[in-house]
Design an enzyme around this catalytic site. Sequence first.
Site, PDB file in Angstrom:
ATOM      1  N   SER A 143       0.872  -1.174   0.000  1.00 37.17           N
ATOM      2  CA  SER A 143       0.000   0.000   0.000  1.00 37.17           C
ATOM      3  C   SER A 143       0.905   1.219   0.000  1.00 37.17           C
ATOM      4  O   SER A 143       2.080   1.123   0.367  1.00 37.17           O
ATOM      5  CB  SER A 143      -0.877   0.007   1.266  1.00 37.17           C
ATOM      6  OG  SER A 143      -1.506   1.256   1.465  1.00 37.17           O
ATOM      7  N   TYR A 156      -2.388  -1.379  10.289  1.00 36.74           N
ATOM      8  CA  TYR A 156      -2.377  -1.442   8.827  1.00 36.74           C
ATOM      9  C   TYR A 156      -1.054  -0.911   8.283  1.00 36.74           C
ATOM     10  O   TYR A 156      -0.418  -1.545   7.434  1.00 36.74           O
ATOM     11  CB  TYR A 156      -3.553  -0.636   8.265  1.00 36.74           C
ATOM     12  CG  TYR A 156      -3.717  -0.747   6.776  1.00 36.74           C
ATOM     13  CD1 TYR A 156      -4.285  -1.887   6.211  1.00 36.74           C
ATOM     14  CD2 TYR A 156      -3.309   0.276   5.930  1.00 36.74           C
ATOM     15  CE1 TYR A 156      -4.441  -1.996   4.837  1.00 36.74           C
ATOM     16  CE2 TYR A 156      -3.464   0.180   4.563  1.00 36.74           C
ATOM     17  CZ  TYR A 156      -4.027  -0.961   4.012  1.00 36.74           C
ATOM     18  OH  TYR A 156      -4.180  -1.075   2.654  1.00 36.74           O
TER      19      TYR A 156
END
Length: 251
Positions: A143, A156
Amino acid sequence: MIDYGLQGKVALVTGAGGGIGRAAALAFARSGASVLVSDVNDEGGRATVALIEAQGGKAAFQHCDVSDSAQVKAMVAAAVHHFGRLDCAFNNAGITNIAADEYDEAVWGRAIGINLTGVMLCMREEAEVMLTQGGGAIVNTASINGLVGNPSQPAYVASKHGVVGLTRHGALRWAKAGIRVNAVCPGVIVTPMTAPLVAKEDMRQLLDSMTPMGRMGQAEEVAEAVVWLCSGAASFVTGHPMVVDGGATAV
């Protein structure tokens, strides 16, 4: 869409029941690969298989929780059982916890278990098969939050930074064995994961404004990068976290 010349190849895609995973599975099939579709969402995974078969491709479904090593081993074995080999793997399964307290140990553990440990387990089993074949290509979903910070999602962010590091490790470990390992680092993409946010007009406008191109990305745009990284066109690319973010991290 581009045909990346994967006729006769076999691809495995985790988290392929929707979003980026489904788009990638369809893109692999369009380029000629047989696809082992995997997800914890059986209905979504089987729907992806049906879409591939409807366009004339070959696919099979295998349920898999990537945080469970036995299920990962069975998933990779299923790819070989159905199609005889494994050439390309896209380790895409992951979760986010937008509304959760990620400092809670249970929430933290689940995020790390799926987003990071899951990628490690998949890489380990996939590489074992690829080593016997003399090569292959692995792409992991990281990401932009694996490259930059985010004040609201510690688990995350930590897990995705870990994926980038693990990708570089794998690239170095297996470079001479003919296995290339790369990652894609999507920005804000329209997927089922972001659907609850996109449904709110003010939030959609905010998400669009976060990208210099002025819009959210599409799952198919990430999928194209994944299939390119697995193709012969990327034969000298390994250890690379490829950003697909509309310029968000260029600011």
